[in-house]
Enzyme design. Structure first.
Site, PDB file in Angstrom:
ATOM      1  N   TYR A  61       0.857  -1.187   0.000  1.00  0.00           N
ATOM      2  CA  TYR A  61       0.000   0.000   0.000  1.00  0.00           C
ATOM      3  C   TYR A  61       0.893   1.237   0.000  1.00  0.00           C
ATOM      4  O   TYR A  61       1.926   1.266   0.678  1.00  0.00           O
ATOM      5  CB  TYR A  61      -0.886   0.011   1.250  1.00  0.00           C
ATOM      6  CG  TYR A  61      -1.857  -1.143   1.343  1.00  0.00           C
ATOM      7  CD1 TYR A  61      -2.813  -1.370   0.354  1.00  0.00           C
ATOM      8  CD2 TYR A  61      -1.830  -2.010   2.433  1.00  0.00           C
ATOM      9  CE1 TYR A  61      -3.712  -2.417   0.447  1.00  0.00           C
ATOM     10  CE2 TYR A  61      -2.734  -3.065   2.538  1.00  0.00           C
ATOM     11  CZ  TYR A  61      -3.665  -3.266   1.542  1.00  0.00           C
ATOM     12  OH  TYR A  61      -4.562  -4.306   1.638  1.00  0.00           O
ATOM     13  N   PHE A  72      -1.292  -7.105   1.939  1.00  0.00           N
ATOM     14  CA  PHE A  72      -2.703  -6.838   2.225  1.00  0.00           C
ATOM     15  C   PHE A  72      -2.974  -6.376   3.656  1.00  0.00           C
ATOM     16  O   PHE A  72      -4.074  -5.914   3.957  1.00  0.00           O
ATOM     17  CB  PHE A  72      -3.589  -8.056   1.907  1.00  0.00           C
ATOM     18  CG  PHE A  72      -3.551  -8.469   0.471  1.00  0.00           C
ATOM     19  CD1 PHE A  72      -4.188  -7.713  -0.506  1.00  0.00           C
ATOM     20  CD2 PHE A  72      -2.862  -9.606   0.081  1.00  0.00           C
ATOM     21  CE1 PHE A  72      -4.142  -8.081  -1.842  1.00  0.00           C
ATOM     22  CE2 PHE A  72      -2.811  -9.983  -1.251  1.00  0.00           C
ATOM     23  CZ  PHE A  72      -3.458  -9.221  -2.213  1.00  0.00           C
TER      24      PHE A  72
END
Length: 215
Positions: A61, A72
């Site tokens: 991210y 994740f």
């Protein structure tokens, strides 16, 4: 074997030296994710001999207070859309209510290697480090795990992860592939793919303790 031994061998290779120079430059001059100390967090939480499942993501991210070295997984309250969709599929697949706090360390500690195909990223720029050489490193991770003649499940979400299939030819393993859980593709084959129950069915069939996917 221990992951530190594997990583130390990779560090001796020419590609890795080039990779490290690029990564170090980026972290010195730009805000990057995850924190430098957490780049190899997945390998510190999930020991090599404990790996039962590999879930391959893409890159970390790229916003502040999200990535912490597990694909994740986040440490913040606001869940990214991909993770929200993973939880939705878990609930549908397993018929349970999931504690959606975002931190997937509890899976990593059970033998789920949460591995991105690229381990670093510049803030706000998705895939900004994808050509640095991380693909060689993670290819070698997959190749090494493929050599293990014990049951391992490889869950490949999206095309970058599925490119690793070329290195997976061990009949002792199970490959589960589908669309990526991103909102852009989740309705094109991720939802309804039931990767979590399929994984546990395979592990149980092979005498391996299943993963407790929910807290």
């Amino acid at each position: 074997m221990q992951w530190i031994d594997f990583i130390n061998e990779e560090k001796k290779k020419e590609y890795y030296q080039v990779l490290k120079e690029k990564v170090d430059y980026e972290y010195e001059h730009f805000l990057c994710h995850p924190d430098y100390k957490n780049i190899y967090h997945a390998f510190s939480v999930t020991k090599f001999d404990d790996v039962k499942v590999v879930i391959l993501g893409q890159d970390p991210y790229h916003e502040v207070n999200q990535a912490h070295g597990l694909a994740f997984s986040v440490l913040c309250e606001k869940l990214p859309p991909s993770l929200q969709n993973i939880y939705k599929e878990m609930e549908t697949d397993l018929g349970v209510k999931i504690n959606q706090d975002g931190n997937l360390d509890y899976l990593a500690k059970q033998g789920v290697l949460l591995l991105n195909t690229t381990l670093t990223v510049r803030n706000g720029l998705a895939f900004s480090h994808k050509d640095f050489g991380w693909d060689i490193f993670t290819d070698n991770v997959i190749k090494r795990l493929n050599e293990e003649n014990r049951p391992i499940v490889f869950i490949l979400w999206g095309s970058p992860a599925q490119k690793k299939m070329v290195y997976l030819n061990n009949p002792h393993h199970l490959i589960i592939k589908s669309a990526h859980p991103s909102p852009l593709s989740a309705y094109r084959g991720f939802f309804g793919s039931k990767p979590f129950s399929k994984t546990n069915d395979f592990l149980i069939k092979n005498g391996v303790e299943p993963i407790k996917w929910y807290k």
